[in-house]
Design a protein around this motif. Structure first.
Motif, PDB file in Angstrom:
ATOM      1  N   GLY A  20      32.460   3.930 -16.759  1.00 53.18           N
ATOM      2  CA  GLY A  20      33.877   4.198 -16.527  1.00 53.18           C
ATOM      3  C   GLY A  20      34.733   4.233 -17.768  1.00 53.18           C
ATOM      4  N   ASN A  21      34.242   4.861 -18.844  1.00 51.88           N
ATOM      5  CA  ASN A  21      35.051   5.086 -20.031  1.00 51.88           C
ATOM      6  C   ASN A  21      35.207   6.594 -20.238  1.00 51.88           C
ATOM      7  OD1 ASN A  21      35.738   2.467 -21.725  1.00 51.88           O
ATOM      8  ND2 ASN A  21      33.731   2.106 -20.782  1.00 51.88           N
ATOM      9  N   ASN A  22      35.526   6.999 -21.463  1.00 53.02           N
ATOM     10  CA  ASN A  22      35.692   8.416 -21.767  1.00 53.02           C
ATOM     11  C   ASN A  22      34.722   8.855 -22.872  1.00 53.02           C
ATOM     12  OD1 ASN A  22      37.958   8.736 -19.945  1.00 53.02           O
ATOM     13  ND2 ASN A  22      39.179   7.635 -21.464  1.00 53.02           N
ATOM     14  N   LEU A  23      33.509   8.332 -22.816  1.00 48.42           N
ATOM     15  CA  LEU A  23      32.517   8.622 -23.845  1.00 48.42           C
ATOM     16  C   LEU A  23      31.942  10.025 -23.680  1.00 48.42           C
ATOM     17  CD1 LEU A  23      30.572   5.227 -23.810  1.00 48.42           C
ATOM     18  CD2 LEU A  23      32.328   5.947 -25.446  1.00 48.42           C
ATOM     19  N   PHE A  24      31.961  10.804 -24.769  1.00 51.60           N
ATOM     20  CA  PHE A  24      31.362  12.130 -24.769  1.00 51.60           C
ATOM     21  C   PHE A  24      29.950  12.101 -25.352  1.00 51.60           C
ATOM     22  CE2 PHE A  24      35.858  13.009 -24.456  1.00 51.60           C
ATOM     23  CZ  PHE A  24      35.912  14.081 -23.583  1.00 51.60           C
ATOM     24  N   SER A  25      29.690  11.096 -26.170  1.00 47.01           N
ATOM     25  CA  SER A  25      28.359  10.957 -26.760  1.00 47.01           C
ATOM     26  C   SER A  25      28.051   9.474 -26.929  1.00 47.01           C
ATOM     27  CB  SER A  25      28.271  11.675 -28.105  1.00 47.01           C
ATOM     28  OG  SER A  25      29.165  11.096 -29.045  1.00 47.01           O
ATOM     29  N   LEU A  26      26.762   9.179 -26.996  1.00 46.47           N
ATOM     30  CA  LEU A  26      26.327   7.795 -27.153  1.00 46.47           C
ATOM     31  C   LEU A  26      24.968   7.799 -27.834  1.00 46.47           C
ATOM     32  CD1 LEU A  26      27.091   4.839 -26.508  1.00 46.47           C
ATOM     33  CD2 LEU A  26      25.803   5.067 -24.372  1.00 46.47           C
ATOM     34  N   ASP A  27      24.930   7.286 -29.061  1.00 46.45           N
ATOM     35  CA  ASP A  27      23.701   7.240 -29.841  1.00 46.45           C
ATOM     36  C   ASP A  27      23.068   5.860 -29.683  1.00 46.45           C
ATOM     37  OD1 ASP A  27      21.651   7.325 -31.642  1.00 46.45           O
ATOM     38  OD2 ASP A  27      22.870   7.924 -33.359  1.00 46.45           O
ATOM     39  N   LEU A  28      21.910   5.817 -29.024  1.00 47.82           N
ATOM     40  CA  LEU A  28      21.204   4.566 -28.768  1.00 47.82           C
ATOM     41  C   LEU A  28      19.904   4.466 -29.559  1.00 47.82           C
ATOM     42  CD1 LEU A  28      21.651   4.452 -24.887  1.00 47.82           C
ATOM     43  CD2 LEU A  28      23.023   3.275 -26.616  1.00 47.82           C
ATOM     44  N   SER A  29      19.763   5.286 -30.579  1.00 45.27           N
ATOM     45  CA  SER A  29      18.505   5.331 -31.316  1.00 45.27           C
ATOM     46  C   SER A  29      18.209   4.034 -32.062  1.00 45.27           C
ATOM     47  CB  SER A  29      18.518   6.509 -32.296  1.00 45.27           C
ATOM     48  OG  SER A  29      19.617   6.400 -33.195  1.00 45.27           O
ATOM     49  N   ALA A  30      19.245   3.284 -32.408  1.00 43.56           N
ATOM     50  CA  ALA A  30      19.037   2.024 -33.126  1.00 43.56           C
ATOM     51  C   ALA A  30      18.842   0.837 -32.203  1.00 43.56           C
ATOM     52  CB  ALA A  30      20.224   1.751 -34.055  1.00 43.56           C
ATOM     53  N   ASN A  31      19.042   1.057 -30.907  1.00 44.33           N
ATOM     54  CA  ASN A  31      19.062  -0.058 -29.952  1.00 44.33           C
ATOM     55  C   ASN A  31      17.753  -0.141 -29.186  1.00 44.33           C
ATOM     56  OD1 ASN A  31      22.052   1.563 -29.543  1.00 44.33           O
ATOM     57  ND2 ASN A  31      21.997  -0.403 -30.614  1.00 44.33           N
ATOM     58  N   THR A  32      16.687  -0.406 -29.898  1.00 47.35           N
ATOM     59  CA  THR A  32      15.343  -0.384 -29.310  1.00 47.35           C
ATOM     60  C   THR A  32      15.062  -1.577 -28.410  1.00 47.35           C
ATOM     61  OG1 THR A  32      14.475  -1.431 -31.317  1.00 47.35           O
ATOM     62  CG2 THR A  32      14.400   0.993 -31.191  1.00 47.35           C
ATOM     63  N   ALA A  33      15.916  -2.602 -28.433  1.00 47.44           N
ATOM     64  CA  ALA A  33      15.713  -3.779 -27.587  1.00 47.44           C
ATOM     65  C   ALA A  33      16.338  -3.627 -26.198  1.00 47.44           C
ATOM     66  CB  ALA A  33      16.288  -5.017 -28.274  1.00 47.44           C
ATOM     67  N   LEU A  34      17.031  -2.509 -25.963  1.00 46.04           N
ATOM     68  CA  LEU A  34      17.731  -2.316 -24.691  1.00 46.04           C
ATOM     69  C   LEU A  34      16.792  -2.411 -23.488  1.00 46.04           C
ATOM     70  CD1 LEU A  34      20.376   0.554 -24.990  1.00 46.04           C
ATOM     71  CD2 LEU A  34      20.756  -1.803 -24.282  1.00 46.04           C
ATOM     72  N   GLU A  35      17.210  -3.224 -22.509  1.00 44.79           N
ATOM     73  CA  GLU A  35      16.476  -3.337 -21.245  1.00 44.79           C
ATOM     74  C   GLU A  35      17.336  -2.892 -20.068  1.00 44.79           C
ATOM     75  OE1 GLU A  35      14.690  -7.173 -20.670  1.00 44.79           O
ATOM     76  OE2 GLU A  35      14.371  -7.457 -22.829  1.00 44.79           O
ATOM     77  N   TYR A  36      18.646  -3.127 -20.174  1.00 43.64           N
ATOM     78  CA  TYR A  36      19.562  -2.799 -19.081  1.00 43.64           C
ATOM     79  C   TYR A  36      20.650  -1.885 -19.634  1.00 43.64           C
ATOM     80  CZ  TYR A  36      17.245  -6.913 -17.213  1.00 43.64           C
ATOM     81  OH  TYR A  36      16.297  -7.816 -16.803  1.00 43.64           O
ATOM     82  N   LEU A  37      20.798  -0.704 -19.028  1.00 43.58           N
ATOM     83  CA  LEU A  37      21.737   0.297 -19.519  1.00 43.58           C
ATOM     84  C   LEU A  37      22.522   0.891 -18.362  1.00 43.58           C
ATOM     85  CD1 LEU A  37      22.862   2.120 -21.786  1.00 43.58           C
ATOM     86  CD2 LEU A  37      20.929   3.667 -21.348  1.00 43.58           C
ATOM     87  N   TYR A  38      23.850   0.803 -18.448  1.00 41.52           N
ATOM     88  CA  TYR A  38      24.732   1.315 -17.402  1.00 41.52           C
ATOM     89  C   TYR A  38      25.798   2.189 -18.063  1.00 41.52           C
ATOM     90  CZ  TYR A  38      22.485  -2.600 -15.054  1.00 41.52           C
ATOM     91  OH  TYR A  38      21.536  -3.472 -14.552  1.00 41.52           O
ATOM     92  N   VAL A  39      25.709   3.496 -17.848  1.00 42.28           N
ATOM     93  CA  VAL A  39      26.587   4.431 -18.555  1.00 42.28           C
ATOM     94  C   VAL A  39      27.236   5.465 -17.638  1.00 42.28           C
ATOM     95  CG1 VAL A  39      25.422   4.196 -20.777  1.00 42.28           C
ATOM     96  CG2 VAL A  39      24.580   5.870 -19.130  1.00 42.28           C
ATOM     97  N   GLU A  40      27.215   5.264 -16.352  1.00 44.37           N
ATOM     98  CA  GLU A  40      27.742   6.267 -15.443  1.00 44.37           C
ATOM     99  C   GLU A  40      29.257   6.386 -15.547  1.00 44.37           C
ATOM    100  OE1 GLU A  40      28.058   4.413 -11.110  1.00 44.37           O
ATOM    101  OE2 GLU A  40      26.111   3.966 -11.990  1.00 44.37           O
ATOM    102  N   ASN A  41      29.779   7.480 -14.993  1.00 39.90           N
ATOM    103  CA  ASN A  41      31.215   7.765 -14.994  1.00 39.90           C
ATOM    104  C   ASN A  41      31.802   7.825 -16.405  1.00 39.90           C
ATOM    105  OD1 ASN A  41      31.226   7.841 -12.166  1.00 39.90           O
ATOM    106  ND2 ASN A  41      31.621   5.644 -12.027  1.00 39.90           N
ATOM    107  N   ASN A  42      31.111   8.575 -17.261  1.00 40.61           N
ATOM    108  CA  ASN A  42      31.628   8.952 -18.555  1.00 40.61           C
ATOM    109  C   ASN A  42      31.608  10.489 -18.642  1.00 40.61           C
ATOM    110  OD1 ASN A  42      32.222   6.623 -20.581  1.00 40.61           O
ATOM    111  ND2 ASN A  42      30.420   5.933 -19.434  1.00 40.61           N
ATOM    112  N   ALA A  43      31.744  11.026 -19.825  1.00 40.63           N
ATOM    113  CA  ALA A  43      31.706  12.483 -19.996  1.00 40.63           C
ATOM    114  C   ALA A  43      30.475  12.903 -20.794  1.00 40.63           C
ATOM    115  CB  ALA A  43      32.978  12.956 -20.690  1.00 40.63           C
ATOM    116  N   LEU A  44      29.418  12.133 -20.684  1.00 39.83           N
ATOM    117  CA  LEU A  44      28.204  12.390 -21.450  1.00 39.83           C
ATOM    118  C   LEU A  44      27.502  13.645 -20.951  1.00 39.83           C
ATOM    119  CD1 LEU A  44      26.750   8.759 -21.560  1.00 39.83           C
ATOM    120  CD2 LEU A  44      27.967   9.943 -23.395  1.00 39.83           C
ATOM    121  N   ALA A  45      27.204  14.519 -21.882  1.00 37.70           N
ATOM    122  CA  ALA A  45      26.434  15.711 -21.537  1.00 37.70           C
ATOM    123  C   ALA A  45      24.964  15.533 -21.871  1.00 37.70           C
ATOM    124  CB  ALA A  45      26.982  16.933 -22.278  1.00 37.70           C
TER     125      ALA A  45
END
Length: 334
Positions: A275-300
């Motif tokens: 629920g933000n206004n993110l158009f892009s999100l770079d997660l390449s450095a976040n290799t420890a991620l287990e839980y990811l919630y990114v819905e309701n943004n503007a990510l293509a």
């Protein structure tokens, strides 16, 4: 020394110094003859009354999880630890208990509490009552203060410089000054009416829970020890976490973020920016991620090729999802 337990009543026939009778479905407990009693744990029973007026030597009392509606501790001047949480107590007078170091009276019906005489208090937990104010200016020894879920509109902790844990969540506080609380390790202030929050002096802070407030900006650049940051349901438009390299959890859902740079944050295993206004999100450095919630943004597009540890994900745009294996599709809820 063995006390006698008959039905739901306990009568102590001998003089005791310590009595443990928790979780016995007791409805009555008579300790009036036990003048040497220094420790009593009668928690998790069905007591509606407890008379300890003759127990002047009592230093520790745990009567939590009962149905006690009144508790008189005026005669218990040696009391150092009192836990009367989860009862039906309407008033509590601890003015005579100057030796008190720990007081937990949460989950009762208190509307007032005077702790001005309790200078030795290091832990005060009064969550889930009906307090409209609490004065802790005389309690300089306080290390833990929990006043969650009351009716507070203000809280002055300027005199409590030893505080390491402060929980004032679920109140109506409009301003919170923690600039003098340099020892703070954990601050919970969610569900209030804060429009600003200055934590620049709290360099030891590891956990900040400040969701459901009204602030539009938050500077965490001085909080290099921060591991858990919860700021959901605010109006934050920018968030610089480049200095927070120890960050493990970030919950920033329902804000106004248009960018989020996580390139310096190698340790997060939980990220929620729903629920933000993110158009892009770079997660390449976040290799420890287990839980990811990114819905309701503007990510293509979202590249998860480096995030092989993800076990739970929420995302509602599948234009470009890259996984490390075909089985990874099972991890996403779209």
């Amino acid at each position: 020394i063995m006390p006698s337990l008959v039905g739901s009543e306990m009568c102590i026939r001998d003089r005791l110094e310590s009595l443990e009778c928790a979780s016995n479905d007791l409805t009555t407990l008579d300790v009036s003859s036990n003048s040497l009693l220094s420790s009593l744990n009668c928690s998790n029973n069905n007591l509606t009354t407890l008379d300890i007026s003759n127990n002047a030597a009592l230093e520790s009392l745990n009567c939590s999880y009962n149905d006690i509606n009144a508790l008189d501790v005026k005669n218990n001047i040696a009391l150092k630890s009192l836990n009367c949480s989860y009862n039906d107590i309407n008033t509590l007078d601890v003015k005579n208990n100057v030796a008190l170091e720990s007081l937990n009276c949460s989950y009762n019906h208190l509307t007032t509490l005077d702790v001005k005489s309790n200078a030795a208090l290091s832990s005060l937990i009064i969550a889930d009552n009906r307090l409209t104010e609490i004065d802790v200016k005389n309690n300089a020894a306080l290390e833990t203060l929990k006043v969650r879920h009351n009716l507070l509109t203000a809280l002055d902790v300027s005199a409590n410089v030893l505080l390491t844990v402060l929980n004032c969540s679920d109140n109506n506080i409009t301003m919170l000054d923690v600039s003098d609380n340099v020892a703070l390790n954990e601050l919970s202030a969610q569900n209030n009416k804060l429009s600003t929050l200055d934590i620049s002096n709290n360099t030891l802070l590891k956990s900040l829970y400040a969701g459901n407030n009204k602030f539009s900006e938050l500077d965490v650049s001085y909080n290099t020890a921060l591991e858990n940051l919860y700021i959901e349901n605010n109006d934050v438009a920018t968030l610089d976490i480049s200095k927070n390299i120890l960050l493990k959890q970030l919950k920033a859902e329902n804000n106004k973020l248009t960018t989020l740079d996580l390139s310096c944050n190698k340790q997060p295993y939980y990220l929620n920016c729903i629920g933000n206004n993110l158009f892009s999100l770079d997660l390449s450095a976040n290799t420890a991620l287990e839980y990811l919630y990114v819905e309701n943004n503007a990510l293509a597009c979202l590249d998860l090729s480096a995030n092989t540890k993800i076990t739970m994900m929420s995302f509602n745009n599948q234009d470009c999802l890259l996984y490390t294996s075909d089985a990874a599709d099972d991890k996403a809820r779209v």
